[in-house]
Design a protein around this motif. Sequence first.
Motif, short mmCIF file in Angstrom:
data_model
loop_
_atom_site.label_atom_id
_atom_site.label_comp_id
_atom_site.label_asym_id
_atom_site.label_seq_id
_atom_site.Cartn_x
_atom_site.Cartn_y
_atom_site.Cartn_z
N GLU A 137 -39.66 57.83 -18.06
CA GLU A 137 -39.82 56.56 -17.37
C GLU A 137 -39.12 55.45 -18.16
O GLU A 137 -39.01 55.54 -19.38
CB GLU A 137 -41.30 56.23 -17.12
CG GLU A 137 -42.13 56.05 -18.36
CD GLU A 137 -42.63 57.35 -18.99
OE1 GLU A 137 -43.41 57.25 -19.95
OE2 GLU A 137 -42.22 58.45 -18.58
N ALA A 138 -38.67 54.44 -17.46
CA ALA A 138 -37.90 53.36 -18.08
C ALA A 138 -38.70 52.64 -19.16
O ALA A 138 -38.12 52.06 -20.08
CB ALA A 138 -37.44 52.37 -17.02
N THR A 139 -40.01 52.67 -19.09
CA THR A 139 -40.86 51.96 -20.04
C THR A 139 -41.26 52.82 -21.25
O THR A 139 -42.02 52.36 -22.10
CB THR A 139 -42.14 51.48 -19.34
OG1 THR A 139 -42.81 52.62 -18.76
CG2 THR A 139 -41.82 50.45 -18.25
N TRP B 162 -40.84 51.24 -24.56
CA TRP B 162 -41.69 50.04 -24.69
C TRP B 162 -43.11 50.45 -25.09
O TRP B 162 -43.70 49.88 -25.99
CB TRP B 162 -41.69 49.29 -23.36
CG TRP B 162 -42.61 48.12 -23.35
CD1 TRP B 162 -43.89 48.08 -22.88
CD2 TRP B 162 -42.34 46.81 -23.86
NE1 TRP B 162 -44.42 46.83 -23.05
CE2 TRP B 162 -43.50 46.03 -23.64
CE3 TRP B 162 -41.24 46.22 -24.47
CZ2 TRP B 162 -43.57 44.69 -24.03
CZ3 TRP B 162 -41.32 44.89 -24.84
CH2 TRP B 162 -42.47 44.14 -24.62
N TYR B 163 -43.63 51.46 -24.39
CA TYR B 163 -45.01 51.89 -24.65
C TYR B 163 -45.13 52.85 -25.83
O TYR B 163 -46.24 53.05 -26.34
CB TYR B 163 -45.60 52.54 -23.39
CG TYR B 163 -45.90 51.54 -22.31
CD1 TYR B 163 -46.88 50.56 -22.49
CD2 TYR B 163 -45.20 51.55 -21.12
CE1 TYR B 163 -47.15 49.62 -21.50
CE2 TYR B 163 -45.46 50.62 -20.12
CZ TYR B 163 -46.44 49.66 -20.33
OH TYR B 163 -46.70 48.73 -19.35
#
Length: 88
Positions: free
Chosen positions: A60-62, A65-66
């Motif tokens: 996933e694109a995030t 980030w996570y």
Amino acid sequence: MPRVTADDARAWLTEKLAVRLGVDQEQIDADRYFDEFDLDSTEALILAGELEKWLGFELEATALWYHPTIAALSEHIAEESARHAAAA
């Protein structure tokens, strides 16, 4: 599709970052935030593309980030790999 472990992912990410940064793998701290490695956005996109090709599935694109460290992303990759393997 073979299942990727957290250790597999950690080793892959460490090797790729070391090559991109021109340093020994021992200098790559798995608990350091990705943004501290001084990769520009193009290098980060290339690395993400190579990672997805190696994994055989998209993250996933995030994900970065996570899961902003090699250690955290490696654990996430192992979980996603197990999920993809179970669904295959």
